[in-house]
Design an enzyme around this catalytic site. Structure first.
Site, mmCIF file in Angstrom:
data_model
loop_
_atom_site.group_PDB
_atom_site.id
_atom_site.type_symbol
_atom_site.label_atom_id
_atom_site.label_comp_id
_atom_site.label_asym_id
_atom_site.label_seq_id
_atom_site.Cartn_x
_atom_site.Cartn_y
_atom_site.Cartn_z
ATOM 1 N N ASP A 183 3.039 -11.076 -5.862
ATOM 2 C CA ASP A 183 2.405 -10.004 -6.623
ATOM 3 C C ASP A 183 0.960 -10.366 -6.926
ATOM 4 O O ASP A 183 0.628 -11.536 -7.088
ATOM 5 C CB ASP A 183 3.192 -9.758 -7.924
ATOM 6 C CG ASP A 183 2.900 -8.384 -8.514
ATOM 7 O OD1 ASP A 183 2.314 -7.538 -7.801
ATOM 8 O OD2 ASP A 183 3.245 -8.156 -9.680
ATOM 9 N N ASN A 223 7.945 0.687 -3.165
ATOM 10 C CA ASN A 223 6.583 0.633 -2.625
ATOM 11 C C ASN A 223 6.257 1.805 -1.692
ATOM 12 O O ASN A 223 5.091 2.025 -1.354
ATOM 13 C CB ASN A 223 6.309 -0.704 -1.916
ATOM 14 C CG ASN A 223 6.164 -1.883 -2.859
ATOM 15 O OD1 ASN A 223 6.519 -3.012 -2.530
ATOM 16 N ND2 ASN A 223 5.625 -1.650 -4.061
HETATM 17 C C1 IPE Z 1 7.070 -6.119 -6.641
HETATM 18 O O1 IPE Z 1 5.719 -5.880 -6.717
HETATM 19 C C2 IPE Z 1 7.559 -5.749 -5.286
HETATM 20 C C3 IPE Z 1 7.147 -6.655 -4.248
HETATM 21 C C4 IPE Z 1 6.597 -7.816 -4.447
HETATM 22 C C5 IPE Z 1 7.430 -6.232 -2.905
HETATM 23 P P1 IPE Z 1 5.166 -4.489 -7.271
HETATM 24 O O2 IPE Z 1 3.713 -4.671 -7.455
HETATM 25 O O3 IPE Z 1 5.584 -3.396 -6.377
HETATM 26 O O4 IPE Z 1 5.943 -4.351 -8.656
HETATM 27 P P2 IPE Z 1 5.592 -3.510 -9.956
HETATM 28 O O5 IPE Z 1 5.379 -2.105 -9.512
HETATM 29 O O6 IPE Z 1 4.363 -4.094 -10.541
HETATM 30 O O7 IPE Z 1 6.773 -3.666 -10.851
HETATM 31 C C1 IPE Z 2 1.988 -7.612 -3.849
HETATM 32 O O1 IPE Z 2 0.708 -7.307 -4.336
HETATM 33 C C2 IPE Z 2 2.237 -7.076 -2.471
HETATM 34 C C3 IPE Z 2 3.153 -5.914 -2.429
HETATM 35 C C4 IPE Z 2 3.870 -5.471 -3.419
HETATM 36 C C5 IPE Z 2 3.256 -5.214 -1.164
HETATM 37 P P1 IPE Z 2 0.370 -5.896 -4.981
HETATM 38 O O2 IPE Z 2 -0.050 -4.953 -3.911
HETATM 39 O O3 IPE Z 2 1.495 -5.424 -5.816
HETATM 40 O O4 IPE Z 2 -0.875 -6.274 -5.884
HETATM 41 P P2 IPE Z 2 -1.164 -5.734 -7.341
HETATM 42 O O5 IPE Z 2 0.054 -6.000 -8.166
HETATM 43 O O6 IPE Z 2 -1.477 -4.291 -7.221
HETATM 44 O O7 IPE Z 2 -2.331 -6.543 -7.791
HETATM 45 MG MG MG Z 3 1.975 -5.507 -7.807
#
Ligand code: IPE
Ligand code: IPE
Ligand code: MG
Length: 237
Positions: free
Chosen positions: A9, A57
């Site tokens: 994340d 996602n």
């Molecule tokens: C969690 O990350 C899902 C993955 C790492 C694939 P997200 O960025 O999607 O989670 P939320 O929305 O902050 O809970």
């Molecule tokens: C994690 O990084 C990757 C996926 C969930 C695909 P994010 O895309 O969630 O990055 P933030 O949380 O928006 O910074």
């Molecule tokens: Mg995220």
């Protein structure tokens, strides 16, 4: 410690902070996935899971989804020789059938190419959701029941109870041990629908760095922190 699972994340926020497009964070994030898996393999771990795309996602802008898919499709293919060199077996967890056909093919190809590798398993969790995992398992039971009704063997019907062990076998990644340690980067302290069943006795670490800031050293720190935990599994010390 057999299995570490990472909730990757912070790719987007890491990029933003540098005035870069979110995509750039995912690009660096992909490289970090490789570095982390390599380290897990060097440490002799059996499984390194990476939560890379959740069932939620799909609600992101289509361009970001396309970029993520493109990264996986192109890089995983390009990096197959590296996974071979590192003796890493790649498997996926989640419903890949919803992905574009070319991505499904590329994933199947890397799973097939690396299937005899005996080192660490890279369990790539894509289009994965803990709830979807459980529902998918329940539907498998239903299918088995339908086969039973037509006279086939192996049904759960007529038996008083399905056991936890049997249910476990119906989930994604049934051949993998459950995660001993779940690490989430970027400071968020939530589970976001990851391995809900499998995490029953996992230890958790919520660490500050954004995923693109992950290093082999960070992995070592996580392992060291895990080793200090006293797991009791409901027993007394
Ligand atoms: C969690 O990350 C899902 C993955 C790492 C694939 P997200 O960025 O999607 O989670 P939320 O929305 O902050 O809970
Ligand atoms: C994690 O990084 C990757 C996926 C969930 C695909 P994010 O895309 O969630 O990055 P933030 O949380 O928006 O910074
Ligand atoms: Mg995220």
């Amino acid at each position: 410690l057999k299995h570490i699972a990472f909730i990757m994340d912070g790719n987007g926020r890491w990029a933003r902070r540098r005035g870069l497009p979110r995509y750039f964070g995912h690009k660096v994030g992909y490289d970090k996935m490789k570095a982390v898996t390599k380290r897990c393999s060097e440490l002799g771990l059996e499984v390194c899971s990476i939560y890379a795309f959740s069932t939620e996602n799909w609600s992101r802008p289509q361009e970001e989804i396309d970029e993520l898919f493109r990264l996986i499709r192109e890089n995983m293919h390009k990096d197959t020789p590296l996974f071979m060199e590192w003796n890493i077996r790649v498997v996926t967890m989640g419903d890949v059938t919803r992905f574009p056909k070319d991505l499904q093919d590329k994933l199947a190809e890397i799973v097939e190419t690396t299937k005899n590798n005996t080192g660490c398993v890279l369990n790539l969790c894509i289009n994965y959701g803990g709830r979807a995992d459980i529902i998918h398992a329940v539907n498998k039971i239903r299918e088995t029941d339908e086969r039973f009704l037509s006279g086939a063997k192996g049904s759960y019907r007529g038996r008083a109870d399905i056991t936890e062990q049997e249910f476990d076998k119906l989930l994604y990644g049934a051949d993998l041990p459950p995660p001993d340690l779940i690490v989430r980067t970027s400071g968020e302290q939530r589970v976001s629908n990851f391995m809900l069943w499998q995490m029953a006795y996992s230890e958790f670490l919520f660490i500050k760095p954004y995923w693109p800031q992950m290093t082999a050293k960070q992995v070592d720190k996580c392992v060291a922190a895990f080793k200090k935990r006293k797991r009791r599994f409901g027993k007394i010390g």
